[in-house]
Design a protein around this motif. Structure first.
Motif, PDB file in Angstrom:
ATOM      1  N   UNK A 284       0.841  -1.191   0.000  1.00 39.48           N
ATOM      2  CA  UNK A 284       0.000   0.000   0.000  1.00 39.48           C
ATOM      3  C   UNK A 284       0.880   1.246   0.000  1.00 39.48           C
ATOM      4  N   UNK A 285       0.620   2.143  -0.925  1.00 37.91           N
ATOM      5  CA  UNK A 285       1.405   3.368  -1.040  1.00 37.91           C
ATOM      6  C   UNK A 285       0.475   4.547  -1.288  1.00 37.91           C
ATOM      7  N   UNK A 286       0.982   5.733  -1.041  1.00 36.96           N
ATOM      8  CA  UNK A 286       0.198   6.935  -1.270  1.00 36.96           C
ATOM      9  C   UNK A 286       0.082   7.218  -2.767  1.00 36.96           C
ATOM     10  N   UNK A 287      -1.004   7.911  -3.178  1.00 38.77           N
ATOM     11  CA  UNK A 287      -1.247   8.165  -4.611  1.00 38.77           C
ATOM     12  C   UNK A 287      -0.409   9.327  -5.143  1.00 38.77           C
ATOM     13  N   UNK A 288       0.866   9.086  -5.402  1.00 35.35           N
ATOM     14  CA  UNK A 288       1.743  10.135  -5.932  1.00 35.35           C
ATOM     15  C   UNK A 288       1.282  10.527  -7.330  1.00 35.35           C
TER      16      UNK A 288
ATOM     17  N   UNK B   3      -4.777  25.274 -19.129  1.00 35.97           N
ATOM     18  CA  UNK B   3      -4.634  23.923 -19.660  1.00 35.97           C
ATOM     19  C   UNK B   3      -3.743  23.155 -18.685  1.00 35.97           C
ATOM     20  N   UNK B   4      -4.246  22.049 -18.159  1.00 32.82           N
ATOM     21  CA  UNK B   4      -3.518  21.265 -17.167  1.00 32.82           C
ATOM     22  C   UNK B   4      -3.362  19.835 -17.657  1.00 32.82           C
ATOM     23  N   UNK B   5      -2.139  19.312 -17.548  1.00 26.62           N
ATOM     24  CA  UNK B   5      -1.850  17.926 -17.910  1.00 26.62           C
ATOM     25  C   UNK B   5      -1.524  17.183 -16.622  1.00 26.62           C
ATOM     26  N   UNK B   6      -2.384  16.234 -16.268  1.00 26.84           N
ATOM     27  CA  UNK B   6      -2.276  15.571 -14.959  1.00 26.84           C
ATOM     28  C   UNK B   6      -1.745  14.146 -15.103  1.00 26.84           C
ATOM     29  N   UNK B   7      -1.271  13.611 -13.995  1.00 27.93           N
ATOM     30  CA  UNK B   7      -0.763  12.232 -13.937  1.00 27.93           C
ATOM     31  C   UNK B   7       0.305  11.977 -14.993  1.00 27.93           C
ATOM     32  N   UNK B   8       1.307  12.857 -15.019  1.00 28.75           N
ATOM     33  CA  UNK B   8       2.407  12.693 -15.960  1.00 28.75           C
ATOM     34  C   UNK B   8       3.152  11.381 -15.718  1.00 28.75           C
ATOM     35  N   UNK B   9       3.154  10.901 -14.491  1.00 30.60           N
ATOM     36  CA  UNK B   9       3.974   9.756 -14.123  1.00 30.60           C
ATOM     37  C   UNK B   9       3.487   8.441 -14.726  1.00 30.60           C
ATOM     38  N   UNK B  10       2.280   8.417 -15.294  1.00 29.85           N
ATOM     39  CA  UNK B  10       1.791   7.179 -15.902  1.00 29.85           C
ATOM     40  C   UNK B  10       1.009   7.499 -17.168  1.00 29.85           C
ATOM     41  N   UNK B  11       1.069   6.591 -18.123  1.00 28.32           N
ATOM     42  CA  UNK B  11       0.410   6.791 -19.407  1.00 28.32           C
ATOM     43  C   UNK B  11      -1.047   6.329 -19.358  1.00 28.32           C
ATOM     44  N   UNK B  12      -1.294   5.175 -18.733  1.00 28.16           N
ATOM     45  CA  UNK B  12      -2.650   4.656 -18.625  1.00 28.16           C
ATOM     46  C   UNK B  12      -3.265   5.162 -17.319  1.00 28.16           C
ATOM     47  N   UNK B  13      -4.236   6.045 -17.439  1.00 25.32           N
ATOM     48  CA  UNK B  13      -4.886   6.581 -16.242  1.00 25.32           C
ATOM     49  C   UNK B  13      -6.254   5.973 -16.010  1.00 25.32           C
ATOM     50  N   UNK B  14      -6.735   5.157 -16.949  1.00 22.94           N
ATOM     51  CA  UNK B  14      -8.052   4.527 -16.812  1.00 22.94           C
ATOM     52  C   UNK B  14      -7.960   3.043 -17.144  1.00 22.94           C
TER      53      UNK B  14
ATOM     54  N   UNK C 165      -6.005   8.218 -25.023  1.00 27.78           N
ATOM     55  CA  UNK C 165      -5.056   8.131 -23.916  1.00 27.78           C
ATOM     56  C   UNK C 165      -4.422   9.479 -23.627  1.00 27.78           C
ATOM     57  N   UNK C 166      -4.164  10.234 -24.690  1.00 24.06           N
ATOM     58  CA  UNK C 166      -3.546  11.552 -24.531  1.00 24.06           C
ATOM     59  C   UNK C 166      -4.492  12.529 -23.847  1.00 24.06           C
ATOM     60  N   UNK C 167      -5.725  12.627 -24.333  1.00 22.05           N
ATOM     61  CA  UNK C 167      -6.653  13.618 -23.784  1.00 22.05           C
ATOM     62  C   UNK C 167      -7.172  13.223 -22.402  1.00 22.05           C
ATOM     63  N   UNK C 168      -7.059  11.948 -22.034  1.00 21.17           N
ATOM     64  CA  UNK C 168      -7.476  11.544 -20.689  1.00 21.17           C
ATOM     65  C   UNK C 168      -6.672  12.252 -19.607  1.00 21.17           C
ATOM     66  N   UNK C 169      -5.520  12.802 -19.967  1.00 24.44           N
ATOM     67  CA  UNK C 169      -4.683  13.519 -19.004  1.00 24.44           C
ATOM     68  C   UNK C 169      -5.013  15.010 -18.947  1.00 24.44           C
ATOM     69  N   UNK C 170      -5.882  15.498 -19.832  1.00 20.76           N
ATOM     70  CA  UNK C 170      -6.071  16.939 -19.987  1.00 20.76           C
ATOM     71  C   UNK C 170      -7.286  17.463 -19.232  1.00 20.76           C
ATOM     72  N   UNK C 171      -7.122  18.665 -18.698  1.00 19.00           N
ATOM     73  CA  UNK C 171      -8.215  19.442 -18.124  1.00 19.00           C
ATOM     74  C   UNK C 171      -8.138  20.846 -18.714  1.00 19.00           C
ATOM     75  N   UNK C 172      -9.208  21.308 -19.320  1.00 22.22           N
ATOM     76  CA  UNK C 172      -9.250  22.656 -19.878  1.00 22.22           C
ATOM     77  C   UNK C 172     -10.259  23.472 -19.083  1.00 22.22           C
ATOM     78  N   UNK C 173      -9.964  24.746 -18.876  1.00 22.89           N
ATOM     79  CA  UNK C 173     -10.853  25.573 -18.054  1.00 22.89           C
ATOM     80  C   UNK C 173     -10.705  27.036 -18.421  1.00 22.89           C
ATOM     81  N   UNK C 174     -11.679  27.810 -18.012  1.00 19.29           N
ATOM     82  CA  UNK C 174     -11.647  29.251 -18.238  1.00 19.29           C
ATOM     83  C   UNK C 174     -12.300  29.968 -17.069  1.00 19.29           C
TER      84      UNK C 174
END
Length: 310
Positions: free
Chosen positions: A194-198, A217-228, A238-247
């Motif tokens: 068991x480890x913390x969610x880095x 524009x935010x790119x999250x979970x850089x440390x892993x390619x498969x986030x789902x 797979x690429x856009x699963x890391x993206x968050x866009x906002x205004x």
């Protein structure tokens, strides 16, 4: 401060796939971040709760600032959080936060499907952060949180660390952060991996010169390619699963609006049919001289934040 850079990138290199616990650490406390899709590391500080994902942003906040928020999720899940920050000079800033999530009463069944008892679960995180101005346009920050998680008669206790950098100049800002680093002193089940969610994320924000708008524009979970999961998903998804866009509209005015879109949450929620606007988030805030009120709606949750500026 050179050691901050060394430690930051060393921690990024240590991130690996693991069985994560205490995932509640990723839930945003701040109304602003909830309205912007859940995570943002480049927008300037709006309240003490904004240090959730990038502790470097606190330097630009008012001298004394107090915030409290309440979020209700579906399924009788509730989250309460509070924060306090102090910035006495343009070089240093401090903040203290606490977050508690209660999951209510749940029915417990054995492996044969027979009801045994009702049980409850809750998560708690409390700690502080410090931020420092390194150069004219560059800020750094680190934070530490004591975390406690309880599920019926199982519990976990740990210490989590975060580090971040923020660059801001002329309406443009960029941030990078790594949070959730740390150690579990007590695991749910002894001997389990068991480890913390880095998680590591990077983002940029830009204010328009001739319109009261700021895009992020935010790119999250850089440390892993498969986030789902590791399913048969194309490169584009797979690429856009890391993206968050906002205004943010009228972000520096007495009344402001926020909108965000989280592509990963969109792909998750559209399958369940549980959301009329899967992956979308929105909110508004009323900003007076000494008082602010914010409201957010995101991912089947509603949140309210109160802020007092002294």
């Amino acid at each position: 401060m050179k050691y901050l850079f060394v430690a930051f990138f060393c921690f990024m290199g240590l991130v690996a796939h693991c069985q994560n616990v205490c995932e509640f650490f990723k839930i945003p406390m701040a109304q602003l971040y909830a309205s912007l899709g859940g995570i943002n590391v480049s927008s300037l500080c709006n309240s003490p709760l904004d240090v959730d994902f990038n502790p470097a942003i606190i330097v630009e906040s008012p001298k004394y600032d107090v915030s409290a928020s309440y979020t209700c999720f579906r399924g009788h899940i509730n989250m309460c959080s509070a924060g306090y920050c102090r910035c006495e000079n343009p070089l240093w800033g401090y903040a203290f936060t606490i977050k508690n999530i209660g999951y209510g009463q749940m029915d417990g069944y054995n492996q044969d499907g027979e009801f045994e008892k009702k049980f409850s679960a809750q998560d708690l995180a409390m700690g502080g952060c410090v931020s420092r101005k390194l150069f004219d346009n560059l800020y750094s920050g680190v934070s530490v949180n004591l975390i406690y998680s309880k599920n019926d008669d199982l519990s976990a206790i740990g210490l989590a660390f975060s580090a971040g950098l923020l660059y801001y100049k002329g309406g443009f800002s960029a941030g990078v952060s790594c949070y959730g680093m740390g150690v579990l002193f007590k695991k749910y089940i002894s001997g389990n991996d068991e480890k913390l969610p880095v998680t590591v994320q990077i983002g940029v924000s830009k204010e328009l010169e001739h319109a009261p708008m700021r895009f992020s524009l935010t790119y999250v979970d850089i440390q892993k390619w498969y986030v789902a999961g590791d399913g048969d998903v194309g490169f584009g998804e797979l690429l856009v699963d890391h993206l968050i866009v906002s205004t943010e509209l009228f972000h520096d005015k007495p009344f402001s609006l926020q909108f965000g879109f989280n592509f990963l949450r969109h792909n998750e929620l559209k399958l369940s049919g549980a959301s009329a606007f899967p992956g979308g988030a929105m909110g508004f805030s009323v900003n007076l001289k000494k008082f602010s009120l914010g409201y957010s709606h995101y991912f089947m949750a509603n949140g309210v934040e109160l802020r007092f500026k002294i």
